[in-house]
Design a protein around this motif. Structure first.
Motif, PDB file in Angstrom:
ATOM      1  N   SER A  17      44.416  29.068  44.791  1.00 45.23           N
ATOM      2  CA  SER A  17      44.472  30.528  44.867  1.00 45.23           C
ATOM      3  C   SER A  17      45.425  30.990  45.968  1.00 45.23           C
ATOM      4  O   SER A  17      46.130  31.985  45.817  1.00 45.23           O
ATOM      5  CB  SER A  17      43.086  31.113  45.097  1.00 45.23           C
TER       6      SER A  17
ATOM      7  N   ALA B  60      42.068  37.373  41.547  1.00 46.14           N
ATOM      8  CA  ALA B  60      41.460  36.379  42.447  1.00 46.14           C
ATOM      9  C   ALA B  60      39.955  36.298  42.206  1.00 46.14           C
ATOM     10  O   ALA B  60      39.373  35.212  42.170  1.00 46.14           O
ATOM     11  CB  ALA B  60      41.744  36.756  43.904  1.00 46.14           C
TER      12      ALA B  60
ATOM     13  N   SER C 201      38.520  32.772  40.680  1.00 42.03           N
ATOM     14  CA  SER C 201      38.187  32.021  41.892  1.00 42.03           C
ATOM     15  C   SER C 201      37.569  30.672  41.580  1.00 42.03           C
ATOM     16  O   SER C 201      37.807  29.693  42.268  1.00 42.03           O
ATOM     17  CB  SER C 201      37.248  32.833  42.779  1.00 42.03           C
TER      18      SER C 201
END
Lengths: 247, 966
Positions: free
Chosen positions: B237, B363, B367
């Motif tokens: 990420s 995100a 995640s």
């Protein structure tokens, strides 16, 4: 090989309307019509457009003695008045071309091998204006009648000729070539169109001829203003010394 | 900000889908974007030089000169049947391409020569190529000796030839360049041995370079960043999201430009690269904060919300300041820089939108797949390094400030060394074929860039033609201008062949006669405009660097501006002796100047020469003319050229004496005319007609004038012997010197308005016409030099505006003038450092290097804002400056390092770019970013501590009060 400056410039002169049986006959008649064996004197105007929006008109007096001697002299504009060109093609192997520039009072011989070079911005080459020996230059590939006229497809007989061939439309009555398209690599590089045919003293002549260079926008219009056939011109006129005699 | 991010995160799927769809649509548009590498369009259209460029292009059908070098490389000499056949074929093939307005090579260049069969004006090589080696060698010797084309169409050694092509102004030059290359391949089997140069091919190469850079280098930089970021964050990420922001915003920006029909040019093409530097910083900070929040045990959505809430305003602020930096470029006169500024401003705005709207929901959504976003940096080496750095700064802040003070002084010292110089050849990659073509053109053909001087007026007037010849000679003396040519070369050459005089004929009739012979020649269109109302002098400049061109163009511009607006042509035969003397002296001056230029004489030699020529002019009076006339007339009368040939020598002598008497004794201001002379001839020639005598008189007057003129020429030439002409004279030098002298002895002299006005009473009797004259530089060179002239002021203005606006924003945000200046200091020093590098390294300030300052300001301020904000927040939280600095550097400091290292080194990949300009840009920008980060991490904390005046929160208290960003 006949070289005829005056006649080729103008497609002047008369021709008989003999009935053509073959393509070769039609071509021979066209040659005779465009280049009659006579003395002639004419004044013509020559309007040259450069394809960029500008044009200039020149006035020229031309003399032809028989079919072998020619003299042309510029009458206007003033700055080229008196400039003269003499062509004598009596010796077929060694043409004589003389240029006279009054500002230098010098006549200079022009090399005859530069026939494919342009002649004084007209779009025509020396070859275009000096050679009307159609029969020697071209063979007829095909011909047809298109209404009263004849349409000929011509192929060059000569190696290293400037043109591969030509498409010619011959007027059925006068036998003057009224439209000639000269070809290079199959494309038309020059087009000569007789827009007006005249007749004087029994001779046909091209009263108005347009020369076009496709793609360039360049164009030359030549119009006969006066013409006199069977003029009995003095041979001395066609001498180098006579070039200076002009005021 | 909290409400906004909460709404975004609540509708995260819809937001992500919408943005993805939009990206797809704009991506399609971006793929279709046009490329424009035409330099002329880089200046605003209201620029006079640009308007003149287009006008001249219309008149002469093109001012885009393309050049094809033929340098047979397979062992065949150029002067072989095969090579010349190909050259001839290509000349024809190129001419057949629609949009190519003219082609000129040794195959079709007009050649005026005297042959055993007469004068010929024909193609230099033509299509009838000789076969045998001796004939080919003869041809080579003949063509290489042609001064008119040596260095223009053929190199000095006769080993390579040049084909000059002009393109229609409105044609698609990229497509034409491609067709020229394909025709070359069709004729030759390949482009081996051919080099393509000149502006159309430079533009073509540049557009190819842009495509290559965009399709290869940008992905390569992104790949490099992925690797670096992965090692920095140790999570997917941390890698993907910052880069996604960059990629999406770049696609949007290019797509929107395409929608607005704004083509990519050499500057906007590097916008994606700029965006990588600018756009990724906020993402990196955000993901760094996100990882800290996740490390603190928050759930992904919560962690992202907190991160956006805390960093939202700084991100907004950094984006605004960066946008200000680039938007300030709108003040530029360069359309290209203006467009670039606006395009990057748009892109930064889009990056902000994407960072706020796309990154958080993405995100939060991804995640699980991309890891928890937690970097494994618990007390990582970077953080430990930052701890040591913060401790060092705390202890040594004075020393640090002194060191940076010294650095600033050095940087300032480098600024005066900067030269504004736009070297367009840098747009070509070294070792590439286009670059080789450019270098070959410089070495063998005087360069690729045409320098043009437009001269308006009646181009067929000898007075104007002589002026054109003089301008051309002046151009030839300029340092970077090579081989200036004009229609006067052809006319002079023809006059030489016809009359042994390399000069423009004296009279309009003389010019018109020669003009008739070359009318319709292909080369005429490049030199003479429609209706013969404008002429072009064409030279080439040996450099594409504007600094090199500038000196010559300024000098030429000054010379042209000093030319008279009208020429007064005086016929000296109509003047009294005093008037003749005045004009002859003026002619002698002009001749002395021209000879000095041509022979490279020193000033004292020029003065001496002028003195000698004037003396010689005075000596040339009637007494010296009489025997000359008698001899010439007698000789003519006995030649077979005479209209009336005189066989008896005595008769010829008597007539000659009479003729000389008539001419020499003619009343002042009233030259003899043929009619008068013919009357004088009558007693000598009783058997002849009046008309014959008139023809003869006409010729005799002409011959007499010619002989007198020749005698004057000889008299002046005799003054050129030692010490002026010490070197052994070559035929070509004698030819040109003879021409210059010949002009000086003309009975028709063009003089300036001033000279006429000063001597009006003496000269007005001889005034035969006035000739308007207007001459100016035109074509590409003034356009390029204009760029150079406008670049430096534009850049100073832009940087000043940016810094001013940013300072204002900082002061308003921090509510402290002092803090505003402090935050600006590292950026200011980075800009200074960048300029110092340009100055010390001798790198010219061009439209690329000039932009580095804007990029550095944009990014440097981001670093400073993030660091100051974090520092103030930590100061307020911890109460101690040492601890606040330590935490700031461990967090924000590390993010700055990650950004600077990844992007800064990433830019070094541009060293593999297709153009040298991009390489320099990448290298300098990368270095500047590293310097900016270093200054932010060292200088800024030291300054923050210094203005605090102490070590604890009380002494720094004013920094944390009402901290809007805290």
């Amino acid at each position: 090989m006949k070289k005829l400056l005056v006649a080729s410039l103008l497609f002047l002169l008369a021709g008989t309307g003999a009935f053509a049986q073959t393509g070769e006959d039609i071509l021979a008649n066209a040659e005779a019509a465009a280049n009659p064996d006579t003395d002639m004197e004419a004044v013509l105007s020559m309007t040259i457009s450069d394809g960029r929006g500008a044009s200039e008109t020149r006035s020229v007096r031309m003399y032809q003695r028989g079919s072998d001697q020619f003299l042309m002299r510029f009458l206007s504009p003033a700055d080229i008045r008196g400039v003269a060109l003499l062509i004598d093609v009596q010796d077929r192997d060694d043409d004589l071309i003389y240029l006279y520039l009054p500002a230098f009072r010098r006549e200079r011989r022009i090399a005859s091998h530069v026939k494919n070079e342009e002649f004084m911005g007209t779009g025509l080459t020396y070859e275009d204006i000096a050679e009307i020996d159609y029969s020697d230059t071209y063979e007829v590939v095909s011909w047809s009648r298109t209404g009263p006229d004849y349409a000929l497809e011509l192929r060059s007989k000569k190696e290293n000729s400037t043109y591969d061939g030509a498409r010619m439309v011959v007027d059925g009555e006068s036998y003057l070539p009224v439209r000639t398209e000269l070809l290079q690599d199959g494309s038309v590089v020059k087009r000569l169109t007789v827009e007006d045919v005249g007749r004087h003293q029994g001779y046909w002549y091209a009263a108005k001829t347009v020369v076009e260079l496709p793609g360039s926008g360049r164009r030359t219009v030549m119009e006969i203003e006066s013409i006199e056939h069977d003029a009995s011109l003095d041979g001395a006129l066609f001498s180098v010394r006579s070039l200076r005699r002009f005021r | 900000m909290h409400a906004l991010v909460t709404w975004i995160l609540r509708h995260r799927i819809a937001v992500v889908l919408l943005i993805t769809a939009l990206t797809g649509f704009l991506g399609f548009k971006a793929w279709k974007i046009q490329i424009n590498t035409d330099f002329v369009t880089y200046l605003s259209n209201d620029s006079e030089v640009v308007q003149e460029f287009y006008r001249a292009g219309e008149v002469f059908e093109s001012n885009y000169l393309a050049m094809v070098i033929f340098d047979p490389s397979d062992g065949r000499p150029l002067f072989s049947r095969d090579s010349l056949t190909i050259l001839s074929e290509l000349t024809a093939r190129y001419g057949d391409i629609e949009g190519v307005t003219s082609v000129l090579s040794i195959a079709n260049a007009a050649d005026v020569k005297e042959t055993p069969y007469g004068i010929s004006i024909e193609d230099l090589v033509g299509t009838e190529i000789p076969e045998g080696r001796p004939d080919l060698d003869d041809l080579r010797s003949y063509v290489t000796a042609k001064e008119l084309y040596r260095g223009i169409l053929l190199d000095d050694a006769g080993e390579s030839a040049l084909l000059l092509l002009t393109f229609e102004p409105s044609a698609d030059h990229m497509a034409l360049a491609e067709r020229v290359i394909s025709q070359t391949t069709a004729a030759n089997g390949s482009t081996e041995g051919f080099y393509f140069g000149g502006m159309p091919f430079v533009m073509y190469s540049m557009s190819q370079g842009i495509i290559s850079n965009l399709s290869l280098l940008v992905p390569l930089i992104l790949l490099f960043l992925i690797v670096v970021l992965y090692f920095a964050f140790r999570s997917l990420s941390g890698v993907i999201f910052p880069l996604l922001v960059v990629a999406v915003s770049a696609v949007w920006a290019v797509g929107i430009l395409s929608l607005l029909d704004v083509p990519l040019d050499i500057l906007t093409a590097i916008m994606p690269v700029i965006l990588i530097a600018m756009g990724s910083a906020d993402g990196i900070h955000l993901m760094k904060k996100y990882s800290e929040e996740r490390r603190g045990g928050r759930r992904p959505t919560e962690a992202m919300r907190e991160s956006v809430v805390e960093l939202g305003v700084p991100i907004l602020l950094t984006s605004v300041t960066t946008m200000v930096g680039f938007a300030s470029l709108v003040v530029s006169d360069f359309r290209i820089i203006k467009t670039f500024g606006l395009a990057v401003t748009l892109a930064i705005f889009l990056a902000l939108v994407v960072t706020i709207f796309f990154l958080p929901p993405l995100a939060a959504l991804l995640s699980r797949k991309t890891g928890n976003g937690v970097d494994n940096w618990d007390d990582s080496p970077a953080e430990r390094l930052m701890d040591r750095l913060s401790g060092y700064i705390h202890q040594k802040k004075k020393e640090i400030l002194i060191a940076f003070g010294a650095l600033t002084t050095i940087a300032v010292a480098g600024i005066p060394l900067i030269t504004a110089n736009v070297d367009w050849s840098l747009c070509l990659a070294k070792n590439s074929k286009p670059y080789a073509a450019e270098m070959m053109l410089r070495d063998r053909f005087g360069g690729s860039l045409p320098l043009q001087v437009s001269v308006k007026g009646d181009v067929t007037d000898p007075a104007l033609l002589q002026t054109i010849q003089h301008i051309q000679e002046v151009a030839g003396t300029q340092p970077v201008i090579e081989n200036p040519r004009s229609v006067t070369d052809l006319l002079s050459e023809m006059n030489y062949v016809l009359n042994d005089t390399y000069a423009i004929p004296d009279t309009p009739e003389g010019v018109a006669g020669l003009w008739l012979l070359i009318d319709g020649e292909e080369s005429m269109d490049q030199f003479v405009g429609p209706g013969d109302q404008e002429a072009l002098i064409q030279g080439r400049v040996t450099s594409m660097a504007t600094a090199d061109m500038s000196a010559s163009t300024v000098s030429m511009g000054r010379y042209l501006s000093e030319l008279p607006s009208r020429l007064f042509v005086i016929d000296k035969r109509l003047l009294n002796p005093q008037g003749r003397l005045v004009v002859s002296r003026l002619q002698a001056n002009v001749a002395a100047e021209r000879l000095s230029r041509y022979l490279g004489l020193e000033e004292n030699e020029r003065l001496e020469l002028g003195r000698r020529l004037k003396t010689a002019v005075v000596r040339s009076g009637p007494d010296t003319q009489r025997p000359v006339i008698e001899s010439a007339v007698s000789s003519y009368l006995r030649s077979d050229r005479s209209e009336i040939t005189i066989s008896r020598e005595e008769t010829a002598r008597l007539i000659a004496t009479a003729v000389a008497e008539v001419i020499v004794e003619a009343p002042s201001g009233s030259p003899p005319n043929p009619d008068d002379l013919a009357a004088e001839l009558a007693p000598f020639l009783p058997e002849t007609t009046e008309m014959d005598r008139l023809w003869l008189a006409d010729s005799l007057l002409f011959e007499a004038e010619r002989a007198v003129r020749q005698a004057k020429d000889d008299a002046l030439l005799s003054q050129l012997q030692r010490p002026v002409l010490e070197k052994p004279s070559q035929a070509s030098i004698e030819k040109r010197v003879g021409g210059i002298v010949h002009e000086a002895t003309s009975e028709f002299a063009p003089i300036s308005v001033n000279d006429f006005t000063q001597n009006e009473s003496l000269l007005k009797a001889g005034l035969i016409r006035e000739v308007p004259l207007e001459a100016a530089l035109t074509g590409m060179v003034p356009v390029l030099t204009e760029m150079e002239n406008r670049l430096l002021p534009t850049q100073i203005q832009s940087v000043a505006i940016t810094l001013g606006v940013i300072l204002l924003v900082l002061v308003l945000v921090f509510k402290s003038l002092k803090l505003g200046f402090v935050a600006l200091a590292p950026t200011l020093l980075t800009v200074l450092t960048n300029f110092a590098i340009l100055g010390f390294a001798g790198i010219g300030l061009d439209s690329f290097t000039a932009l580095i300052a804007s990029a550095v300001i944009g990014l440097g301020i981001d670093y400073a804002i993030h660091l100051v904000t974090k520092f103030r927040r930590e100061l307020a939280r911890t109460g101690g400056s040492e601890e606040a600095l330590r935490i700031t550097l461990r967090t924000t400091g590390v993010a700055i390092v990650i950004n600077a290292v990844s992007v800064g080194i990433g830019f070094e990949i541009l060293n593999f770019a297709a153009g040298q300009h991009i390489r320099i840009f990448g290298g300098l920008l990368g270095l500047s970013l590293l310097a900016s980060a270093a200054y932010t991490l060292i200088l800024l904390p030291a300054l923050l501590l210094a203005i605090g005046g102490g070590r604890d929160s009380r002494s720094l208290g004013h920094l944390s009060k009402k901290g809007a960003l805290v």
